[in-house]
Design a protein around this motif. Structure first.
Motif, PDB file in Angstrom:
ATOM      1  N   ASN A  49       0.859  -1.180   0.000  1.00 50.54           N
ATOM      2  CA  ASN A  49       0.000   0.000   0.000  1.00 50.54           C
ATOM      3  C   ASN A  49       0.899   1.235   0.000  1.00 50.54           C
ATOM      4  O   ASN A  49       1.515   1.593   0.991  1.00 50.54           O
ATOM      5  CB  ASN A  49      -0.907  -0.011   1.237  1.00 50.54           C
ATOM      6  N   ILE A  50       0.955   1.849  -1.195  1.00 50.20           N
ATOM      7  CA  ILE A  50       1.912   2.942  -1.379  1.00 50.20           C
ATOM      8  C   ILE A  50       1.594   4.134  -0.477  1.00 50.20           C
ATOM      9  O   ILE A  50       2.488   4.797   0.031  1.00 50.20           O
ATOM     10  CB  ILE A  50       1.933   3.386  -2.856  1.00 50.20           C
ATOM     11  N   VAL A  51       0.308   4.395  -0.274  1.00 44.68           N
ATOM     12  CA  VAL A  51      -0.048   5.569   0.518  1.00 44.68           C
ATOM     13  C   VAL A  51       0.391   5.401   1.972  1.00 44.68           C
ATOM     14  O   VAL A  51       0.967   6.309   2.575  1.00 44.68           O
ATOM     15  CB  VAL A  51      -1.556   5.876   0.414  1.00 44.68           C
ATOM     16  N   ALA A  52       0.147   4.200   2.513  1.00 48.49           N
ATOM     17  CA  ALA A  52       0.573   3.943   3.897  1.00 48.49           C
ATOM     18  C   ALA A  52       2.095   4.036   4.003  1.00 48.49           C
ATOM     19  O   ALA A  52       2.639   4.612   4.944  1.00 48.49           O
ATOM     20  CB  ALA A  52       0.099   2.561   4.331  1.00 48.49           C
ATOM     21  N   LEU A  55       3.553   7.594   4.183  1.00 53.10           N
ATOM     22  CA  LEU A  55       3.510   8.237   5.497  1.00 53.10           C
ATOM     23  C   LEU A  55       4.743   7.879   6.304  1.00 53.10           C
ATOM     24  O   LEU A  55       5.301   8.695   7.016  1.00 53.10           O
ATOM     25  CB  LEU A  55       2.268   7.775   6.259  1.00 53.10           C
ATOM     26  N   THR A  60       6.461   9.954  -1.592  1.00 57.96           N
ATOM     27  CA  THR A  60       5.258   9.518  -2.311  1.00 57.96           C
ATOM     28  C   THR A  60       5.576   9.074  -3.731  1.00 57.96           C
ATOM     29  O   THR A  60       4.702   8.628  -4.450  1.00 57.96           O
ATOM     30  CB  THR A  60       4.219  10.655  -2.403  1.00 57.96           C
ATOM     31  N   LYS A  61       6.838   9.220  -4.139  1.00 53.12           N
ATOM     32  CA  LYS A  61       7.211   8.899  -5.521  1.00 53.12           C
ATOM     33  C   LYS A  61       6.345   9.685  -6.503  1.00 53.12           C
ATOM     34  O   LYS A  61       5.939   9.182  -7.560  1.00 53.12           O
ATOM     35  CB  LYS A  61       7.066   7.384  -5.766  1.00 53.12           C
ATOM     36  N   THR A  62       6.019  10.896  -6.108  1.00 56.09           N
ATOM     37  CA  THR A  62       5.216  11.774  -6.947  1.00 56.09           C
ATOM     38  C   THR A  62       5.917  13.132  -7.020  1.00 56.09           C
ATOM     39  O   THR A  62       6.451  13.606  -6.023  1.00 56.09           O
ATOM     40  CB  THR A  62       3.807  11.948  -6.352  1.00 56.09           C
ATOM     41  N   ASP A  90      10.276   5.473 -11.754  1.00 56.53           N
ATOM     42  CA  ASP A  90       9.085   5.094 -10.982  1.00 56.53           C
ATOM     43  C   ASP A  90       8.444   6.256 -10.230  1.00 56.53           C
ATOM     44  O   ASP A  90       7.893   6.057  -9.136  1.00 56.53           O
ATOM     45  CB  ASP A  90       9.411   3.975  -9.989  1.00 56.53           C
ATOM     46  N   TYR A  91       8.536   7.446 -10.794  1.00 50.61           N
ATOM     47  CA  TYR A  91       7.791   8.573 -10.225  1.00 50.61           C
ATOM     48  C   TYR A  91       6.581   8.868 -11.100  1.00 50.61           C
ATOM     49  O   TYR A  91       6.595   8.600 -12.295  1.00 50.61           O
ATOM     50  CB  TYR A  91       8.666   9.833 -10.178  1.00 50.61           C
ATOM     51  N   ASN A  92       5.536   9.424 -10.495  1.00 51.37           N
ATOM     52  CA  ASN A  92       4.421   9.960 -11.268  1.00 51.37           C
ATOM     53  C   ASN A  92       4.416  11.472 -11.133  1.00 51.37           C
ATOM     54  O   ASN A  92       4.966  12.018 -10.187  1.00 51.37           O
ATOM     55  CB  ASN A  92       3.093   9.396 -10.759  1.00 51.37           C
ATOM     56  N   ILE A  93       3.774  12.117 -12.100  1.00 44.84           N
ATOM     57  CA  ILE A  93       3.758  13.584 -12.048  1.00 44.84           C
ATOM     58  C   ILE A  93       2.352  14.106 -11.798  1.00 44.84           C
ATOM     59  O   ILE A  93       1.362  13.557 -12.272  1.00 44.84           O
ATOM     60  CB  ILE A  93       4.306  14.214 -13.345  1.00 44.84           C
ATOM     61  N   GLU A 114       1.284  19.615   0.817  1.00 43.16           N
ATOM     62  CA  GLU A 114       0.343  18.827   1.618  1.00 43.16           C
ATOM     63  C   GLU A 114       0.202  17.410   1.096  1.00 43.16           C
ATOM     64  O   GLU A 114       0.041  16.458   1.860  1.00 43.16           O
ATOM     65  CB  GLU A 114      -1.034  19.482   1.610  1.00 43.16           C
ATOM     66  N   LYS A 115       0.219  17.299  -0.226  1.00 38.16           N
ATOM     67  CA  LYS A 115       0.094  15.969  -0.812  1.00 38.16           C
ATOM     68  C   LYS A 115       1.439  15.249  -0.797  1.00 38.16           C
ATOM     69  O   LYS A 115       1.588  14.181  -1.373  1.00 38.16           O
ATOM     70  CB  LYS A 115      -0.488  16.066  -2.221  1.00 38.16           C
ATOM     71  N   MET A 116       2.416  15.888  -0.157  1.00 43.13           N
ATOM     72  CA  MET A 116       3.718  15.260   0.088  1.00 43.13           C
ATOM     73  C   MET A 116       4.441  14.837  -1.184  1.00 43.13           C
ATOM     74  O   MET A 116       5.054  13.765  -1.217  1.00 43.13           O
ATOM     75  CB  MET A 116       3.546  14.059   1.025  1.00 43.13           C
TER      76      MET A 116
ATOM     77  N   PRO B  48      -4.494  20.264   7.434  1.00 36.82           N
ATOM     78  CA  PRO B  48      -4.363  18.867   7.861  1.00 36.82           C
ATOM     79  C   PRO B  48      -3.373  18.124   6.975  1.00 36.82           C
ATOM     80  O   PRO B  48      -3.137  18.493   5.842  1.00 36.82           O
ATOM     81  CB  PRO B  48      -5.765  18.303   7.663  1.00 36.82           C
ATOM     82  N   ILE B  50      -2.745  15.807   4.496  1.00 39.39           N
ATOM     83  CA  ILE B  50      -3.665  15.197   3.541  1.00 39.39           C
ATOM     84  C   ILE B  50      -3.383  13.709   3.343  1.00 39.39           C
ATOM     85  O   ILE B  50      -4.294  12.915   3.181  1.00 39.39           O
ATOM     86  CB  ILE B  50      -3.580  15.938   2.181  1.00 39.39           C
ATOM     87  N   VAL B  51      -2.110  13.336   3.382  1.00 36.80           N
ATOM     88  CA  VAL B  51      -1.786  11.936   3.114  1.00 36.80           C
ATOM     89  C   VAL B  51      -2.327  11.036   4.219  1.00 36.80           C
ATOM     90  O   VAL B  51      -2.939   9.999   3.956  1.00 36.80           O
ATOM     91  CB  VAL B  51      -0.272  11.747   2.932  1.00 36.80           C
ATOM     92  N   LEU B  55      -5.557   8.019   3.977  1.00 39.14           N
ATOM     93  CA  LEU B  55      -5.594   6.633   4.422  1.00 39.14           C
ATOM     94  C   LEU B  55      -6.886   6.334   5.147  1.00 39.14           C
ATOM     95  O   LEU B  55      -7.469   5.269   5.007  1.00 39.14           O
ATOM     96  CB  LEU B  55      -4.430   6.368   5.372  1.00 39.14           C
ATOM     97  N   ILE B  93      -4.403  16.469 -10.613  1.00 33.66           N
ATOM     98  CA  ILE B  93      -4.345  15.422 -11.627  1.00 33.66           C
ATOM     99  C   ILE B  93      -2.942  14.822 -11.727  1.00 33.66           C
ATOM    100  O   ILE B  93      -1.943  15.512 -11.579  1.00 33.66           O
ATOM    101  CB  ILE B  93      -4.775  15.927 -13.019  1.00 33.66           C
ATOM    102  N   MET B  94      -2.914  13.524 -11.963  1.00 32.71           N
ATOM    103  CA  MET B  94      -1.668  12.818 -12.195  1.00 32.71           C
ATOM    104  C   MET B  94      -1.670  12.423 -13.665  1.00 32.71           C
ATOM    105  O   MET B  94      -2.587  11.758 -14.127  1.00 32.71           O
ATOM    106  CB  MET B  94      -1.629  11.574 -11.302  1.00 32.71           C
ATOM    107  N   LEU B  95      -0.660  12.885 -14.397  1.00 30.01           N
ATOM    108  CA  LEU B  95      -0.662  12.719 -15.853  1.00 30.01           C
ATOM    109  C   LEU B  95       0.218  11.548 -16.281  1.00 30.01           C
ATOM    110  O   LEU B  95       1.369  11.457 -15.863  1.00 30.01           O
ATOM    111  CB  LEU B  95      -0.161  14.003 -16.506  1.00 30.01           C
ATOM    112  N   GLU B 114      -2.675   1.923  -6.831  1.00 32.58           N
ATOM    113  CA  GLU B 114      -1.832   1.855  -5.636  1.00 32.58           C
ATOM    114  C   GLU B 114      -1.694   3.225  -4.978  1.00 32.58           C
ATOM    115  O   GLU B 114      -1.628   3.336  -3.755  1.00 32.58           O
ATOM    116  CB  GLU B 114      -0.435   1.358  -6.004  1.00 32.58           C
ATOM    117  N   LYS B 115      -1.607   4.253  -5.826  1.00 28.73           N
ATOM    118  CA  LYS B 115      -1.480   5.595  -5.270  1.00 28.73           C
ATOM    119  C   LYS B 115      -2.848   6.131  -4.837  1.00 28.73           C
ATOM    120  O   LYS B 115      -2.982   7.296  -4.483  1.00 28.73           O
ATOM    121  CB  LYS B 115      -0.793   6.514  -6.271  1.00 28.73           C
ATOM    122  N   MET B 116      -3.834   5.248  -4.913  1.00 30.62           N
ATOM    123  CA  MET B 116      -5.173   5.550  -4.407  1.00 30.62           C
ATOM    124  C   MET B 116      -5.815   6.772  -5.036  1.00 30.62           C
ATOM    125  O   MET B 116      -6.461   7.565  -4.342  1.00 30.62           O
ATOM    126  CB  MET B 116      -5.120   5.717  -2.884  1.00 30.62           C
TER     127      MET B 116
END
Lengths: 332, 332
Positions: A49-52, A55, A60-62, A90-93, A114-116, B48, B50-51, B55, B93-95, B114-116
């Motif tokens: 679970n990538i989100v967990a 933390l 976040t690999k983003t 392995d990053y997303n944008i 905030e979205k880390m 807050p 957000i990540v 969860l 958005i994630m592109l 996975e990135k929810m």
């Protein structure tokens, strides 16, 4: 029911903590154990679970990409270059359009924090002091692409805009043009395109040509600015050629010249800047300075990922090569 | 030191659990208390994590956009429309660029899950069965944009491609053209542009014109395909006009005609499809069918956000209006 970390631990015959250490790339696990864990992960098709995990690892690999407008002609290729490299590692944008509105730029920076996101690739015209302050405060790893940074403290990828303008104007001079007009950004503005005016001015000086303010026009970088610029310039002076600070300006300029009975390049030479796709299919095809847009995105992203991973970056301010592309808007 | 949830609770005089309930929009908090909490949040500038919240709520306020290629002429405006709407509703958005590679499409779907992300806006040519299976398995809310879906079970935004082709071909017929060539996708392919060939064929039939296979050419949607198509067609038949399944094809076709001594529109009428920016600045400016690209993105994103929030969506398959834009590539 997807496999859990517990299943992986059981399969590999190790503790959950060990699996976790392997997943988080903590180096205390010996190679033999690591191999067993990786085999178990592959066998069970386990996906953490990538989100967990984010933390815990604070990763976040983003990566956030802040740009003025993806629907302009200039940014899509930069973003494509950036995303291709991000994908390799392995990053997303996360893509954010700001329309150069400082409020939107700051809000996106806060949201990305905030979205880390692990870092930000930032494109704007210039960085205002309050944005620099916010960047400092948020402590986000960042690389600027084609964006002026007065303090010079943030890593960046650009071309040498002044030298590129020199090459363009010199090319016009070598073709025997003397009355060379300029349409583009004002030199007082703090952004990459303002440096093109500087290059224009210096090249005239170096070649013993006098700067004639009647044939310079300051405005935006759009086709409409090019059209209006030429209409204005034609009222005040005779011109042989025009150095345009963007290809869109060049297109507007060519249309204005055509509407006023001039032919390009038979009567007047035109050179553009950027090498957007449209420049290559315009009639006539536009001779221009190519910015390596895809490379700007990919090199910028590579730098950013290195910074995120605390690897050494060769150069804080990376200057990429530009190139003069000869097409049909200047006399042969 | 940024404000914590504890600081907010103290300031509002409520428990941390109450603040949490307000943040997560759980309805059991009374209005009076809610107001106090919101005031405390604003006063302290509390944001807050957000990540961590994601969860708990299983919501990340992030939406994935899967497209073939952001650096093509077609997708940037769709993505801009989508991001503008996402921004209004506080989504990012994630592109993801796939180059239409099914492996990449599937890998991105898995990563986005996975990135929810809360949902996915999906653009491809058509959905292959194994991708439909994966979508089912991942249970990601999804809206398709200009993408064929054989089963028709996934909500989508498109235009009526067959009707649009009808309008284009009819326009050519009304100008007295009889030998109307087609350059575009083969009718057997399962994608939006294949429907354009269907529309072409039916319109000829309805007008009592015979389909002449010597003047149809099947290939991709790029300028190069348009160029090659015309070179091939000119070997086999006489033509008055060409219906091109994309503007890029139209540009290639015009260049091929020019290189073979034909003028557009004096000798041959050309109509394109899409209304990309280049079509409006090409010489001659290209008459075309406009797809409402910005709207496709924004309407698609609005539908998706409604689906994510379990709101009612008016139509499962939303058909947007196309428009014929008259420019200079057909005789007046």
């Amino acid at each position: 029911m997807p496999a859990s970390i517990k299943d992986v631990a059981k399969e590999a015959g190790v503790s959950i903590a060990t699996v976790s250490r392997v997943l988080n790339d903590v180096d205390v696990v010996n190679e033999e154990t690591k191999k067993k864990v990786v085999e178990a992960i592959n066998k069970l098709g386990y996906r953490p679970n990538i989100v967990a995990r984010s933390l815990k690892t604070q990763r976040t690999k983003t990566i956030g990409i802040i740009i003025p407008d993806i629907s302009s002609q200039f940014y899509p290729e930069i973003v494509r270059g950036a995303e291709d490299v991000a994908n390799i590692y392995d990053y997303n944008i996360m893509l954010c359009n700001t329309d150069l509105d400082p409020e939107k730029e700051m809000e996106y920076l806060r949201v990305l924090k905030e979205k880390m996101v692990d870092g930000v690739l930032y494109m704007s015209t210039s960085l205002e002091p309050n944005i620099v302050d916010l960047i400092d405060k948020l402590q986000l790893p960042m690389v600027l692409v084609e964006t002026t940074n007065r303090e010079g403290n943030i890593p960046s990828v650009t071309i040498d805009n002044e030298k590129a303008a020199f090459d363009a104007v010199n090319y016009l001079i070598k073709r025997g043009n003397k009355n060379i007009a300029y349409v583009g950004t004002h030199e007082d503005e703090v952004n990459a395109s303002a440096l093109r005016y500087k290059g224009y001015k210096h090249t005239l000086e170096e070649n013993g040509l006098k700067l004639n303010e009647n044939i310079t026009y300051f405005g935006g970088l759009k086709a409409q600015d090019g059209y209006e610029g030429i209409v204005e310039i034609l009222k005040h002076g005779k011109i042989d050629a025009v150095f345009c600070a963007s290809d869109e300006i060049a297109m507007g300029a060519i249309n204005a010249l055509r509407d006023n009975g001039f032919r390009v390049p038979e009567d007047i030479d035109i050179i553009g800047f950027d090498n957007i796709y449209s420049a290559s299919i315009f009639y006539p095809k536009i001779t221009t300075i190519a910015q390596p847009m895809y490379d700007m995105g990919s090199v910028g992203m590579r730098m950013l990922i290195k910074i995120i991973n605390k690897q050494e970056v060769e150069s804080k301010n990376y200057i990429l090569d530009h190139e003069l592309i000869e097409r049909d808007s200047c006399k042969k």
